[in-house]
Design an enzyme around this catalytic site. Structure first.
Site, PDB file in Angstrom:
ATOM      1  N   GLY A  84     -11.065   2.551   2.340  1.00 12.61           N
ATOM      2  CA  GLY A  84     -11.957   2.265   1.216  1.00 12.61           C
ATOM      3  C   GLY A  84     -11.512   1.033   0.470  1.00 12.61           C
ATOM      4  O   GLY A  84     -10.464   0.438   0.778  1.00 12.61           O
TER       5      GLY A  84
ATOM      6  N   LYS B 161      -4.962  -0.036   8.604  1.00  7.88           N
ATOM      7  CA  LYS B 161      -6.271  -0.524   9.033  1.00  7.88           C
ATOM      8  C   LYS B 161      -6.067  -1.549  10.149  1.00  7.88           C
ATOM      9  O   LYS B 161      -5.630  -2.668   9.884  1.00  7.88           O
ATOM     10  CB  LYS B 161      -7.020  -1.161   7.866  1.00  7.88           C
TER      11      LYS B 161
ATOM     12  N   TRP C 112       0.823  -1.206   0.000  1.00  8.89           N
ATOM     13  CA  TRP C 112       0.000   0.000   0.000  1.00  8.89           C
ATOM     14  C   TRP C 112       0.855   1.254   0.000  1.00  8.89           C
ATOM     15  O   TRP C 112       0.556   2.228  -0.707  1.00  8.89           O
ATOM     16  CB  TRP C 112      -0.939  -0.030   1.202  1.00  8.89           C
TER      17      TRP C 112
ATOM     18  N   ALA D 207      -3.809  -2.657  -3.561  1.00 12.65           N
ATOM     19  CA  ALA D 207      -2.634  -1.834  -3.848  1.00 12.65           C
ATOM     20  C   ALA D 207      -2.176  -1.976  -5.297  1.00 12.65           C
ATOM     21  O   ALA D 207      -1.836  -0.985  -5.951  1.00 12.65           O
ATOM     22  CB  ALA D 207      -1.500  -2.201  -2.894  1.00 12.65           C
TER      23      ALA D 207
ATOM     24  N   LYS E  49     -13.682  -5.504   8.458  1.00 10.45           N
ATOM     25  CA  LYS E  49     -13.818  -6.198   7.172  1.00 10.45           C
ATOM     26  C   LYS E  49     -12.722  -7.241   6.979  1.00 10.45           C
ATOM     27  O   LYS E  49     -12.938  -8.265   6.305  1.00 10.45           O
ATOM     28  CB  LYS E  49     -13.840  -5.201   6.013  1.00 10.45           C
TER      29      LYS E  49
ATOM     30  N   SER F 292      -7.226 -10.424  -2.382  1.00  9.23           N
ATOM     31  CA  SER F 292      -7.381 -10.219  -0.947  1.00  9.23           C
ATOM     32  C   SER F 292      -6.493 -11.160  -0.141  1.00  9.23           C
ATOM     33  O   SER F 292      -6.653 -12.385  -0.185  1.00  9.23           O
ATOM     34  CB  SER F 292      -8.847 -10.430  -0.545  1.00  9.23           C
ATOM     35  N   ARG F 293      -5.567 -10.600   0.635  1.00 12.80           N
ATOM     36  CA  ARG F 293      -4.699 -11.410   1.482  1.00 12.80           C
ATOM     37  C   ARG F 293      -5.501 -12.120   2.569  1.00 12.80           C
ATOM     38  O   ARG F 293      -5.231 -13.274   2.897  1.00 12.80           O
ATOM     39  CB  ARG F 293      -3.621 -10.530   2.131  1.00 12.80           C
ATOM     40  N   ASN F 294      -6.468 -11.427   3.144  1.00 18.56           N
ATOM     41  CA  ASN F 294      -7.252 -12.019   4.219  1.00 18.56           C
ATOM     42  C   ASN F 294      -8.132 -13.151   3.715  1.00 18.56           C
ATOM     43  O   ASN F 294      -8.269 -14.186   4.380  1.00 18.56           O
ATOM     44  CB  ASN F 294      -8.096 -10.937   4.897  1.00 18.56           C
TER      45      ASN F 294
ATOM     46  N   GLU G 248      -3.700  -8.362   7.781  1.00 14.57           N
ATOM     47  CA  GLU G 248      -4.049  -7.697   9.036  1.00 14.57           C
ATOM     48  C   GLU G 248      -5.172  -8.413   9.778  1.00 14.57           C
ATOM     49  O   GLU G 248      -5.306  -8.297  10.998  1.00 14.57           O
ATOM     50  CB  GLU G 248      -4.462  -6.247   8.758  1.00 14.57           C
TER      51      GLU G 248
END
Length: 335
Positions: free
Chosen positions: A138, A107, A13, A142, A193, A256-258, A283
């Site tokens: 938002g 975040k 990011w 990245a 989220k 999405s890493r998560n 995160e």
């Protein structure tokens, strides 16, 4: 003081924001933590670990000193992971000009104190300077931002003037920035989220279908809103870009890493195995514990977050967590 910019954090990011700003012609200094990453960015102007293929211009000055990075800077963007925010920014704060604008692009919650990043930055810089603080959030991957693909975000600030300044600095034809005064709502949407995205990844990994994913996103939004409103947020904020927008992207997007963490858990991998296989930070792993503890402290019901805590930190089987969610007592959707 010239209107130069510091970006603190050379993860995906941070690099994306540097690319965005330098493409606008801004003068940017980037702080990088690791020696290997620093040498690669200095030599190749690229980070193969975080954003391979994204080349930063020679005009970007790269440093390993947080204090050096923020000296004489008009705008300071904090893009380090939330668990490192206090340590890194405490090193930078003594050299940050009193009039500089501080933009938090992280975040998360601080793990021990459960403070939002705004409270952490207030501790570091002093309450008198919080008027110049802003918070960026938002639905953004990245890599897409670095490539110049269209995106929209929200920046919240205590002062409309500061929010407008940051909006003007960051906005491009493909990066639309909205403003808000809801400091808590914008921050908390980006925290919760991440947890729900792990749950969505587990659901997808177990083959539960798109109906289940839609239910998780919707009920996850309800949990996010309950917690943020208890903390003083405007519920409309959570229906916008920092809440629903970021939730949909993180729960359904392939970058999405998560969500990838959830997919790996569904395959039976442990957190240690997942962490060993990537340098990028998800995160949501840390956020899960922090959000669960905060919900307990504030007395907010968050059943999806609770089950993710049991899976990640207590060894509960993902299939059992799904079963327990579905077997909860029946109730009205809104109460």
């Amino acid at each position: 003081m010239s209107k130069t910019i510091a970006v603190i954090g050379a993860g995906g990011w941070g690099i994306a924001l540097v690319k965005l700003l330098t493409d606008k012609g801004e003068q940017v200094t980037l702080w990088c933590h690791g020696e290997d990453s620093f040498q690669e960015l200095q030599g190749k102007r690229e980070s193969s670990a975080y954003l391979p293929g994204i080349i930063l211009p020679q005009s970007v000055r790269i440093t390993r000193s947080p204090a050096d990075a923020v000296t004489d800077k008009f705008l300071i963007i904090c893009a380090v992971p939330s668990h490192a925010m206090r340590q890194v920014m405490a090193q930078a704060a003594p050299q940050a000009p009193l009039e500089s604008r501080i933009v938090c692009a992280a975040k998360g919650l601080e793990e021990d104190s459960l403070k939002v990043m705004g409270e952490v930055l207030s501790d570091i810089f002093g309450a008198a300077r919080t008027r110049r603080h802003a918070f960026l959030s938002g639905p953004t991957f990245a890599l897409e931002v670095a490539r110049g693909l269209p995106a929209a975000v929200t920046v919240a600030a205590y002062s409309e003037e500061i929010a407008a300044e940051v909006q003007d600095t960051l906005s491009t034809p493909n990066f639309r920035v909205y403003t808000s005064r809801d400091i808590i709502g914008v921050q908390m949407g980006g925290v919760v989220k991440n947890v729900i995205a792990i749950a969505a990844g587990i659901s997808d990994g177990l083959g539960l279908g798109q109906n289940a994913r839609a239910a998780l996103i919707t009920r996850g939004l309800a949990e996010m809103t309950r917690l943020a409103v208890r903390m003083g947020a405007d519920p409309l904020t959570l229906a916008g870009l920092p809440g629903l927008g970021d939730m949909v992207l993180t729960c359904a997007g392939d970058l999405s890493r998560n969500r990838r963490v959830g997919l790996a858990i569904a395959k039976g991998q442990s957190l240690q195995e997942i962490a060993a296989g990537t340098k990028t930070v998800a995160e949501g792993i840390r956020n899960t514990r922090s959000v669960f503890l905060l919900s307990r402290r504030l007395g907010v019901e968050m059943p999806i977050v609770e089950q993710m805590f049991h899976v990640l930190y207590e060894g509960k089987q993902a299939s059992e967590a799904v079963r327990d969610l579905l077997l909860r007592s029946l109730k009205a959707e809104y109460r």
